[in-house]
Structure formats: C-alpha cells, structure tokens
Write a protein that holds these residues in place. Structure first.
Motif, PDB file in Angstrom:
ATOM      1  N   ASP A  50       0.873  -1.168   0.000  1.00  0.00           N
ATOM      2  CA  ASP A  50       0.000   0.000   0.000  1.00  0.00           C
ATOM      3  C   ASP A  50       0.909   1.216   0.000  1.00  0.00           C
ATOM      4  OD1 ASP A  50      -1.692   2.120   0.468  1.00  0.00           O
ATOM      5  OD2 ASP A  50      -2.605   1.282   2.276  1.00  0.00           O
ATOM      6  N   VAL A  51       0.977   1.914  -1.121  1.00  0.00           N
ATOM      7  CA  VAL A  51       1.946   2.997  -1.277  1.00  0.00           C
ATOM      8  C   VAL A  51       1.639   4.187  -0.379  1.00  0.00           C
ATOM      9  CG1 VAL A  51       0.818   4.279  -3.136  1.00  0.00           C
ATOM     10  CG2 VAL A  51       3.314   4.157  -3.072  1.00  0.00           C
ATOM     11  N   THR A 107       4.708   9.997  -3.311  1.00  0.00           N
ATOM     12  CA  THR A 107       5.992  10.373  -3.898  1.00  0.00           C
ATOM     13  C   THR A 107       6.911  10.988  -2.854  1.00  0.00           C
ATOM     14  OG1 THR A 107       5.216  10.602  -6.174  1.00  0.00           O
ATOM     15  CG2 THR A 107       7.075  11.983  -5.527  1.00  0.00           C
ATOM     16  N   LEU A 108       6.356  11.799  -1.974  1.00  0.00           N
ATOM     17  CA  LEU A 108       7.156  12.407  -0.909  1.00  0.00           C
ATOM     18  C   LEU A 108       7.716  11.327   0.021  1.00  0.00           C
ATOM     19  CD1 LEU A 108       7.996  15.223   0.118  1.00  0.00           C
ATOM     20  CD2 LEU A 108       5.970  15.188   1.585  1.00  0.00           C
ATOM     21  N   LEU A 109       6.878  10.359   0.380  1.00  0.00           N
ATOM     22  CA  LEU A 109       7.315   9.283   1.269  1.00  0.00           C
ATOM     23  C   LEU A 109       8.329   8.368   0.581  1.00  0.00           C
ATOM     24  CD1 LEU A 109       3.900   8.336   2.920  1.00  0.00           C
ATOM     25  CD2 LEU A 109       5.705   9.808   3.842  1.00  0.00           C
ATOM     26  N   ILE A 110       8.118   8.106  -0.698  1.00  0.00           N
ATOM     27  CA  ILE A 110       9.066   7.276  -1.447  1.00  0.00           C
ATOM     28  C   ILE A 110      10.430   7.959  -1.489  1.00  0.00           C
ATOM     29  CG2 ILE A 110       9.627   6.366  -3.736  1.00  0.00           C
ATOM     30  CD1 ILE A 110       6.542   6.020  -4.121  1.00  0.00           C
ATOM     31  N   ALA A 111      10.442   9.253  -1.779  1.00  0.00           N
ATOM     32  CA  ALA A 111      11.708   9.992  -1.802  1.00  0.00           C
ATOM     33  C   ALA A 111      12.382   9.960  -0.434  1.00  0.00           C
ATOM     34  CB  ALA A 111      11.463  11.430  -2.250  1.00  0.00           C
ATOM     35  N   LYS A 112      11.595  10.101   0.622  1.00  0.00           N
ATOM     36  CA  LYS A 112      12.127  10.094   1.976  1.00  0.00           C
ATOM     37  C   LYS A 112      12.827   8.779   2.294  1.00  0.00           C
ATOM     38  CE  LYS A 112      10.551  10.233   6.827  1.00  0.00           C
ATOM     39  NZ  LYS A 112       9.356  10.397   7.708  1.00  0.00           N
ATOM     40  N   HIS A 113      12.209   7.665   1.933  1.00  0.00           N
ATOM     41  CA  HIS A 113      12.707   6.375   2.395  1.00  0.00           C
ATOM     42  C   HIS A 113      13.596   5.643   1.392  1.00  0.00           C
ATOM     43  CE1 HIS A 113      10.538   6.496   6.135  1.00  0.00           C
ATOM     44  NE2 HIS A 113       9.440   6.849   5.486  1.00  0.00           N
TER      45      HIS A 113
END
Length: 234
Positions: A50-51, A107-113
């Motif tokens: 779950d993205v 997208t913000l969370l993907i970039a963060k992690h």
C-alpha cells in the motif's frame, strides 16, 4: 539495472514493468495493491504494497538494497462514487483529501525512504507519472479540482525533491512525466473527447517514457516533460 516500479499492476505501470523486463540486464521489483498481475519472468519480482503506508514503504526500503531507477505510477482520477468535478458545487472534501493522499503524498514518502537506496547508483533516476492538467499555467478549462490540485502538488514535490537532491544526491535525475491520454481504466470515461490519434496504448507510452528516463541527465533534474520529451510549464 535494478528498477523499482510502484503501481506495477496498473495500465501504464504494467506496460513499463513488461517492457523493462524484456531487457535481460534489468531486474524489476514491481508493487501491486490488491491483485498481482499474471505476469511472470525471471527478472520480475512482485511485492504487495500500500503505497500510502509509510511503514510498508520503510519495510521495503530496508530490504530491497540498492536500486538505479524508481518510477511511481500510482494515481487516482475517479472511483465508483466520484468523478472529476465539473464545478465548485461538486466538491467533496473527503475525495479531495483522498486525491492528495494517493496522487501526491506517496511520492514524498518514497523519496524520503528510498534516497539511500538510490545513492550507490552511478546514474540514479526518480520519475513519477504526473499529468498536464496539473500545470497551473496550462489550466484553461477549470474544473477537475481534486485531480488538478493533487497533480500540481505532486509537481511541486518533484521540484522540491530535485532541489534538495542536487546537494545530497547530485547524480540523480528527478522527473515529472506526462504520459498523454492512455487507453487505461483511468481514462475510460473520458476517451470520447480525445482527438483522433491522441489516445495511446500503454505499450506506446511505456516505450516513450523509458526513452525519456534513459536519455535525461542530472542536469535536467526537476523537469516536467511530456511523453514526446517536450517541456510542460509548471
């Protein structure tokens, strides 16, 4: 290359996964939300995810290792209860927030992690599927408030991520990509108004987007580009 595709079960996402997997030197990790596509290959690895869940993203980033490309194809335009708004009277606050939660925040969370996963690569790429309707300068019709706003927010996030990563990940190229109107579930209710020759197959779009991601360099990081490589105003 090791490539991570979020939303690999959707129309464009699945076409990207299949096209990338045709190249023997690629290993593709692709995520799906509910139903794993019946697509099997020795260089495709499916992960249920779950993205919108930060904990699930953290878990994947901790186990996936180094990657060269990240592509986020997740997006929501409508569902069984909601269509793009034609006017202000159609605004539903919960749907607006849901659009933001699905189209921008991941997208913000993907970039963060996943920044640490991209760092070892010699030519890292971070690309997201945006939309021309998210362009503020290009908005001449109004309406579609939730989708337009969430894609405009996504574009701002891409610009901000590209600025920060010029310092911390100087090799990376960050891109917002407009695929054009693609023959998928997302566009089905609106295809009658598409000009002749402007409704594209997922396979056509995938090939175009891969070409753009492959050819752009870190000097072009922070760009908003159409499927044909032309720039789109923010």
């Amino acid at each position: 290359m090791r490539i991570l595709v979020f939303g690999g079960s959707g129309g464009i996402g699945l076409a990207l996964v299949q096209r990338l997997a045709q190249q023997e030197h690629n290993h593709v990790v692709a995520t799906f939300h509910s139903h794993q596509p019946d697509v099997k290959s020795s260089n495709i690895e499916w992960q249920q995810l779950d993205v919108t869940s930060e904990s699930q993203l953290m878990s994947l980033s901790a186990t996936i290792g180094s990657i060269d490309w990240v592509i986020n194809c997740v997006g929501v335009l409508h569902d069984s209860s909601h269509q793009p708004e034609k006017n202000l009277k159609s605004i539903d606050a919960e749907w607006f927030l849901s659009s933001m939660a699905n189209n921008a925040l991941p997208t913000l969370l993907i970039a963060k992690h996943f920044s640490a996963n991209l760092k070892p690569s010699n030519s890292p790429k971070f690309a997201v599927i945006s939309a021309r309707v998210g362009s503020i300068a290009d908005n001449r019709l109004g309406g579609w408030y939730s989708y337009r706003s969430s894609k405009a927010a996504l574009n701002m996030l891409i610009k901000g991520i590209s600025v920060e990563w010029r310092r911390s990940l100087p090799k990376v190229c960050v891109l917002a990509l407009h695929p054009g109107t693609t023959d998928t579930h997302l566009s089905k209710p609106f295809q009658a108004n598409v000009p002749q020759g402007k409704l594209f197959s997922s396979e056509f779009v995938a090939e175009k987007l891969i070409k753009i991601i492959s050819s752009t360099t870190n000097d072009e990081s922070g760009s908003f580009l159409a499927y044909d490589g032309s720039p789109i105003p923010w």
